[in-house]
Scaffold this active site. Structure first.
Site, mmCIF file in Angstrom:
data_model
loop_
_atom_site.group_PDB
_atom_site.id
_atom_site.type_symbol
_atom_site.label_atom_id
_atom_site.label_comp_id
_atom_site.label_asym_id
_atom_site.label_seq_id
_atom_site.Cartn_x
_atom_site.Cartn_y
_atom_site.Cartn_z
ATOM 1 N N ASN A 98 0.814 -1.219 0.000
ATOM 2 C CA ASN A 98 0.000 0.000 0.000
ATOM 3 C C ASN A 98 0.847 1.268 0.000
ATOM 4 O O ASN A 98 0.360 2.340 -0.382
ATOM 5 C CB ASN A 98 -0.951 0.004 1.202
ATOM 6 C CG ASN A 98 -2.237 -0.766 0.902
ATOM 7 O OD1 ASN A 98 -2.613 -0.903 -0.263
ATOM 8 N ND2 ASN A 98 -2.887 -1.276 1.936
ATOM 9 N N LEU A 335 -3.357 -9.438 5.339
ATOM 10 C CA LEU A 335 -3.077 -9.025 3.955
ATOM 11 C C LEU A 335 -1.675 -8.415 3.783
ATOM 12 O O LEU A 335 -1.251 -8.140 2.669
ATOM 13 C CB LEU A 335 -4.129 -8.009 3.491
ATOM 14 C CG LEU A 335 -5.569 -8.543 3.409
ATOM 15 C CD1 LEU A 335 -6.536 -7.432 3.006
ATOM 16 C CD2 LEU A 335 -5.669 -9.696 2.414
ATOM 17 N N HIS A 336 -0.986 -8.157 4.877
ATOM 18 C CA HIS A 336 0.387 -7.627 4.828
ATOM 19 C C HIS A 336 0.477 -6.341 3.981
ATOM 20 O O HIS A 336 1.477 -6.124 3.281
ATOM 21 C CB HIS A 336 1.363 -8.686 4.302
ATOM 22 C CG HIS A 336 1.063 -10.047 4.839
ATOM 23 N ND1 HIS A 336 1.131 -10.347 6.181
ATOM 24 C CD2 HIS A 336 0.620 -11.177 4.237
ATOM 25 C CE1 HIS A 336 0.769 -11.598 6.376
ATOM 26 N NE2 HIS A 336 0.455 -12.130 5.215
ATOM 27 N N CYS A 337 -0.583 -5.523 4.032
ATOM 28 C CA CYS A 337 -0.633 -4.240 3.300
ATOM 29 C C CYS A 337 -0.509 -4.426 1.787
ATOM 30 O O CYS A 337 -0.112 -3.478 1.087
ATOM 31 C CB CYS A 337 0.459 -3.254 3.765
ATOM 32 S SG CYS A 337 0.422 -2.874 5.496
ATOM 33 N N ALA A 338 -0.792 -5.628 1.281
ATOM 34 C CA ALA A 338 -0.664 -5.860 -0.163
ATOM 35 C C ALA A 338 -1.934 -6.550 -0.674
ATOM 36 O O ALA A 338 -1.897 -7.716 -1.081
ATOM 37 C CB ALA A 338 0.585 -6.687 -0.450
#
Ligand SMILES: Cc1ncc(COP(=O)(O)O)c(C=O)c1O
Length: 380
Positions: A98, A335-338
């Site tokens: 992100n 989601l690990h910012c992805a």
């Protein structure tokens, strides 16, 4: 605790890093680059040491083209907002964090055209797909060097060749590779490289950097005090001051300099060899557990030591919670910012459990982790 969350922030830090931060706070806590006295010169010396070592590590010909930021996010924002304007087109990928996507989405609202290239099942971007999306108004190709979800290292050399041939700037997000994998911006022809200090470099949080090649023109994200040319109304044009307004994180950069010294002394090859040994054992053993799905990690594809997996029908948050509460093991779920990477891997919206290793992990820890996953698979 078994700490397998190094892709979020590496821990533990080498003792030299802790000593350097303490020493900077105790003995040279003045403002680097502002006053001329002994303490300020000492603080500036730490900053210079970090800049010199970082430039050497990434193969930058001129150390002043490495500008310090607070993290990779600030470096990406500086690069993206610095070069793109209304009417420009940018090619990026589904693997982005992100910290890349959100600045691009914001610019999209201001008239920047954004194309997003998909990946294959191994989490790899095909260079021909990048080229396929390049148009007359394409200004920038912006992508991650390694996915923070699958760990897959992208074919940057081939993509850099395309960008160069098509006259397009290349921005590489090296948040997961800087310190974990060899980088040579000059040999590859990378125009901008975003890095962070607190992951594979083993430096303190609050440190990051953007490399900008000598030919790349960009507007600064912020302007203000630089300690230089104070009589001017406009921002000084010389690097690194042009992109480095405001007091730097002196103690953090002293720690980063020590982390880079540790990396040079230990040797990147030694670090990679150890991490790859752990990674291959972890991936193989996870795959042997019935009900565990490992994403990506196809043979013949290079990876940083990051593995995403799921236990059939289990919420990754529940697995992570059990690992923390029962086994004292730290991983990251979700989601690990992805988010787009998970849509591509069909793991959206629940995400994955991510285990990410460092030089300080051991084979015994990997074996203990596998035992815990076997037990959780059995119990949940
Ligand atoms: C690929 C990638 N890009 C950018 C970032 C953002 O890094 P930072 O938190 O240092 O801004 C991360 C952090 O997780 C990342 O994995």
């Amino acid at each position: 605790m078994i700490y397998f969350d190094n892709a979020a922030s590496s821990w533990p830090k080498p003792p030299q890093v802790i000593d350097a931060v303490r020493e900077a706070l105790e003995d040279s806590g003045a403002n680097p680059g502002r006053s001329g006295h002994r303490l300020a010169r000492k603080a500036a010396g730490h900053v210079y040491e970090a800049r010199k070592r970082l430039a050497r590590f990434i193969g930058a010909e001129k150390e002043e083209r490495v500008v310090f930021t607070a993290n990779a996010t600030e470096a990406l924002n500086t690069a993206i907002n610095g070069v793109l304007k209304q009417g420009d087109h940018v090619v990026t990928t589904v693997l982005e964090h992100n910290s890349m996507l959100r600045p691009l989405y914001l610019l999209k609202k201001k008239g920047v055209d954004v194309s997003i290239v998909s990946c294959d099942a191994s989490g790899k971007i095909r260079p021909d797909q990048i080229e396929h999306h390049i148009k007359l108004n394409t200004k920038l190709v912006a992508l991650t060097h390694a996915s923070n979800v699958t760990g897959t290292i992208q074919p940057i050399a081939a993509i850099a060749e395309i960008a160069r041939r098509r006259g397009v700037l290349l921005l590489v997000d090296a948040a997961q590779t800087a310190g974990a994998y060899p980088l040579d911006v000059s040999a590859l022809g990378i125009d901008m490289l975003a890095m962070t200090g607190h992951k594979a470099f083993s430096g303190p949080q609050g440190t990051g950097a953007l490399y900008v090649s000598p030919g790349t023109a960009l507007l600064p994200l912020k302007v203000g005090g630089t300690g230089s040319f104070s009589e001017l109304e406009q921002q000084p044009e010389g690097f690194p001051d042009y992109l480095e307004s405001g007091t730097l994180n002196g103690p953090g950069l002293a720690g980063l300099a020590a982390a880079l010294e540790f990396l040079e002394e230990t040797g990147l090859n030694e670090i990679m060899e150890h991490e790859q040994l752990l990674l291959s054992r972890l991936v193989t053993m996870l795959r042997n557990i019935e009900g565990v799905i490992v994403y990506g990690h196809q043979a013949g594809v290079s990876h940083v030591p990051v593995v995403s997996f799921n236990i059939h029908n289990c919420d990754p948050a529940e697995v992570s919670f059990a690992l923390d509460r029962i086994y004292d093991m730290a991983v990251r779920p979700g989601l690990h910012c992805a988010p787009l990477a998970h849509k591509a891997l069909a793991t959206y919206p629940q995400g994955t459990v991510r285990a990410s290793l460092s030089y300080f992990n051991t084979l015994v820890e990997v074996d203990n982790f596998i035992e815990a996953i076997e037990q959780i698979t059995h119990d949940l």
